[in-house]
Motif scaffolding. Structure first.
Motif, PDB file in Angstrom:
ATOM      1  N   LYS A 152       0.619  -1.316  -0.112  1.00 45.69           N
ATOM      2  CA  LYS A 152       0.150  -0.057   0.148  1.00 45.69           C
ATOM      3  C   LYS A 152       1.198   0.990   0.166  1.00 45.69           C
ATOM      4  O   LYS A 152       1.792   1.272   0.610  1.00 45.69           O
ATOM      5  CB  LYS A 152      -0.948  -0.331   1.825  1.00 45.69           C
ATOM      6  N   ILE A 153       0.455   2.223  -1.128  1.00 43.52           N
ATOM      7  CA  ILE A 153       0.934   3.441  -1.058  1.00 43.52           C
ATOM      8  C   ILE A 153       0.159   4.940  -0.414  1.00 43.52           C
ATOM      9  O   ILE A 153      -0.926   4.727  -0.631  1.00 43.52           O
ATOM     10  CB  ILE A 153       1.356   3.665  -2.033  1.00 43.52           C
ATOM     11  N   THR A 154       0.366   5.557   0.925  1.00 43.82           N
ATOM     12  CA  THR A 154      -0.627   6.276   0.957  1.00 43.82           C
ATOM     13  C   THR A 154       0.282   8.053   0.547  1.00 43.82           C
ATOM     14  O   THR A 154       0.836   7.829   1.230  1.00 43.82           O
ATOM     15  CB  THR A 154      -0.240   6.367   3.040  1.00 43.82           C
ATOM     16  N   VAL A 155      -0.245   9.205   0.312  1.00 47.01           N
ATOM     17  CA  VAL A 155      -0.048  10.341  -0.299  1.00 47.01           C
ATOM     18  C   VAL A 155      -1.039  11.484   1.318  1.00 47.01           C
ATOM     19  O   VAL A 155      -2.317  10.648   0.825  1.00 47.01           O
ATOM     20  CB  VAL A 155       0.359  10.557  -1.203  1.00 47.01           C
ATOM     21  N   GLU A 156      -0.991  12.319   1.514  1.00 45.51           N
ATOM     22  CA  GLU A 156      -1.772  13.428   1.697  1.00 45.51           C
ATOM     23  C   GLU A 156      -1.427  14.296   1.498  1.00 45.51           C
ATOM     24  O   GLU A 156      -0.400  14.633   1.157  1.00 45.51           O
ATOM     25  CB  GLU A 156      -1.749  12.717   3.370  1.00 45.51           C
ATOM     26  N   THR A 157      -2.561  15.767   1.979  1.00 45.63           N
ATOM     27  CA  THR A 157      -2.697  17.200   1.472  1.00 45.63           C
ATOM     28  C   THR A 157      -3.151  17.602   2.201  1.00 45.63           C
ATOM     29  O   THR A 157      -4.130  17.127   3.096  1.00 45.63           O
ATOM     30  CB  THR A 157      -2.759  17.359  -0.030  1.00 45.63           C
ATOM     31  N   LEU A 158      -2.899  18.642   2.651  1.00 39.11           N
ATOM     32  CA  LEU A 158      -3.945  19.493   3.875  1.00 39.11           C
ATOM     33  C   LEU A 158      -4.876  20.317   3.463  1.00 39.11           C
ATOM     34  O   LEU A 158      -3.882  21.267   1.874  1.00 39.11           O
ATOM     35  CB  LEU A 158      -3.172  20.331   5.093  1.00 39.11           C
ATOM     36  N   VAL A 159      -5.832  21.047   3.524  1.00 40.53           N
ATOM     37  CA  VAL A 159      -6.920  22.174   2.486  1.00 40.53           C
ATOM     38  C   VAL A 159      -7.461  22.806   3.210  1.00 40.53           C
ATOM     39  O   VAL A 159      -8.076  22.035   3.701  1.00 40.53           O
ATOM     40  CB  VAL A 159      -8.093  21.322   1.144  1.00 40.53           C
ATOM     41  N   ASN A 160      -6.556  24.231   3.085  1.00 37.60           N
ATOM     42  CA  ASN A 160      -7.379  25.071   4.010  1.00 37.60           C
ATOM     43  C   ASN A 160      -8.925  25.564   3.889  1.00 37.60           C
ATOM     44  O   ASN A 160      -9.311  26.618   3.372  1.00 37.60           O
ATOM     45  CB  ASN A 160      -6.691  26.397   3.988  1.00 37.60           C
ATOM     46  N   ALA A 161      -9.830  24.661   3.629  1.00 36.32           N
ATOM     47  CA  ALA A 161     -12.088  24.678   3.117  1.00 36.32           C
ATOM     48  C   ALA A 161     -12.262  23.886   4.310  1.00 36.32           C
ATOM     49  O   ALA A 161     -11.795  22.864   4.618  1.00 36.32           O
ATOM     50  CB  ALA A 161     -11.592  24.278   1.434  1.00 36.32           C
ATOM     51  N   PRO A 162     -13.396  24.509   4.436  1.00 40.34           N
ATOM     52  CA  PRO A 162     -14.795  23.205   5.025  1.00 40.34           C
ATOM     53  C   PRO A 162     -15.089  21.911   4.408  1.00 40.34           C
ATOM     54  O   PRO A 162     -14.598  21.905   2.830  1.00 40.34           O
ATOM     55  CB  PRO A 162     -16.108  24.384   5.012  1.00 40.34           C
ATOM     56  N   VAL A 163     -15.250  21.015   4.892  1.00 42.37           N
ATOM     57  CA  VAL A 163     -14.986  19.440   4.892  1.00 42.37           C
ATOM     58  C   VAL A 163     -16.030  19.839   3.237  1.00 42.37           C
ATOM     59  O   VAL A 163     -15.729  18.457   2.567  1.00 42.37           O
ATOM     60  CB  VAL A 163     -15.212  18.650   5.844  1.00 42.37           C
ATOM     61  N   SER A 164     -16.872  20.575   4.243  1.00 38.36           N
ATOM     62  CA  SER A 164     -18.171  20.192   2.604  1.00 38.36           C
ATOM     63  C   SER A 164     -17.776  21.006   1.287  1.00 38.36           C
ATOM     64  O   SER A 164     -18.402  19.962  -0.006  1.00 38.36           O
ATOM     65  CB  SER A 164     -19.255  21.212   2.653  1.00 38.36           C
ATOM     66  N   THR A 165     -17.010  21.654   1.321  1.00 33.75           N
ATOM     67  CA  THR A 165     -16.064  21.988  -0.133  1.00 33.75           C
ATOM     68  C   THR A 165     -15.297  21.410  -0.629  1.00 33.75           C
ATOM     69  O   THR A 165     -15.103  20.914  -2.193  1.00 33.75           O
ATOM     70  CB  THR A 165     -15.173  23.199   0.327  1.00 33.75           C
ATOM     71  N   VAL A 166     -14.011  20.384   0.256  1.00 31.95           N
ATOM     72  CA  VAL A 166     -13.356  19.585  -0.407  1.00 31.95           C
ATOM     73  C   VAL A 166     -14.058  18.605  -0.568  1.00 31.95           C
ATOM     74  O   VAL A 166     -13.489  17.942  -2.225  1.00 31.95           O
ATOM     75  CB  VAL A 166     -12.408  19.448   1.493  1.00 31.95           C
ATOM     76  N   TRP A 167     -14.919  17.559   0.350  1.00 32.18           N
ATOM     77  CA  TRP A 167     -15.905  16.628  -0.554  1.00 32.18           C
ATOM     78  C   TRP A 167     -16.477  17.340  -2.013  1.00 32.18           C
ATOM     79  O   TRP A 167     -15.939  16.387  -2.328  1.00 32.18           O
ATOM     80  CB  TRP A 167     -17.239  16.725   0.624  1.00 32.18           C
ATOM     81  N   SER A 168     -16.743  18.252  -1.889  1.00 32.18           N
ATOM     82  CA  SER A 168     -16.996  18.761  -3.436  1.00 32.18           C
ATOM     83  C   SER A 168     -16.627  18.088  -4.474  1.00 32.18           C
ATOM     84  O   SER A 168     -16.809  18.083  -5.503  1.00 32.18           O
ATOM     85  CB  SER A 168     -18.384  19.833  -2.888  1.00 32.18           C
ATOM     86  N   ALA A 169     -15.108  18.919  -3.732  1.00 29.99           N
ATOM     87  CA  ALA A 169     -14.854  19.230  -4.942  1.00 29.99           C
ATOM     88  C   ALA A 169     -14.421  17.945  -5.720  1.00 29.99           C
ATOM     89  O   ALA A 169     -13.600  17.258  -6.884  1.00 29.99           O
ATOM     90  CB  ALA A 169     -13.308  20.364  -5.317  1.00 29.99           C
ATOM     91  N   TYR A 170     -13.964  16.977  -4.495  1.00 30.54           N
ATOM     92  CA  TYR A 170     -13.082  15.098  -4.459  1.00 30.54           C
ATOM     93  C   TYR A 170     -14.478  14.950  -5.337  1.00 30.54           C
ATOM     94  O   TYR A 170     -13.963  13.415  -6.645  1.00 30.54           O
ATOM     95  CB  TYR A 170     -12.925  14.635  -4.039  1.00 30.54           C
ATOM     96  N   THR A 171     -15.623  14.788  -5.528  1.00 29.58           N
ATOM     97  CA  THR A 171     -16.981  13.880  -6.180  1.00 29.58           C
ATOM     98  C   THR A 171     -17.006  14.040  -7.548  1.00 29.58           C
ATOM     99  O   THR A 171     -18.378  14.001  -7.527  1.00 29.58           O
ATOM    100  CB  THR A 171     -17.610  13.029  -4.672  1.00 29.58           C
TER     101      THR A 171
END
Length: 134
Positions: free
Chosen positions: A2-21
């Motif tokens: 398994k490989i893991t990558v991550e980032t921190l997004v300075n935005a509300p979770v609802s905005t982050v979720w919407s942009a991802y989906t």
């Protein structure tokens, strides 16, 4: 492996979720380098639903579909999916400084681990830039 990558997004979770989906958003951020782009994206965001992104070199020399099936959806928290014989998950972890987006996936055997890590990290970095710019 398994490989893991991550980032921190300075935005509300609802905005982050919407942009991802959202397909229109995915077409904007889903690229590892400036010489590639995503020309099509589809999302059926439910367990058993399909997803697909068509990634192509801008010069037309190569393209591929990244496609699979969602296996578990917990809105604004978790997306689990399968693609071929591999699996992946995306965690959305809200905190004081924004939302940590962590992607963990089964590595494939064609490309070196570090190349896969760098490619997926570049896509995730583009995602973070896209959300903040919205």
């Amino acid at each position: 492996m398994k490989i893991t990558v991550e980032t921190l997004v300075n935005a509300p979770v609802s905005t982050v979720w919407s942009a991802y989906t959202t397909p229109e958003d995915i077409k904007q951020w889903n690229t590892a380098s400036d010489d590639w782009h995503t020309t099509q994206a589809s999302v059926d965001l439910r367990a058993g639903g399909a997803f697909s992104s068509r990634m192509e070199a801008k010069d037309g020399s190569f393209g591929f579909d990244f496609a699979g099936t969602y296996t578990k959806i917990v809105p604004q928290q978790l997306i689990e999916y399968s693609f071929g014989d591999r699996t992946g998950e995306v965690e959305f972890l809200p905190g004081e400084n924004g939302v940590k987006v962590r992607v963990t996936f089964d590595a494939e055997t064609t490309h070196p681990e570090e190349q896969q890590r760098q490619g997926w990290q570049a896509i995730l970095n583009n995602f973070a830039k896209h959300v903040v710019a919205k």
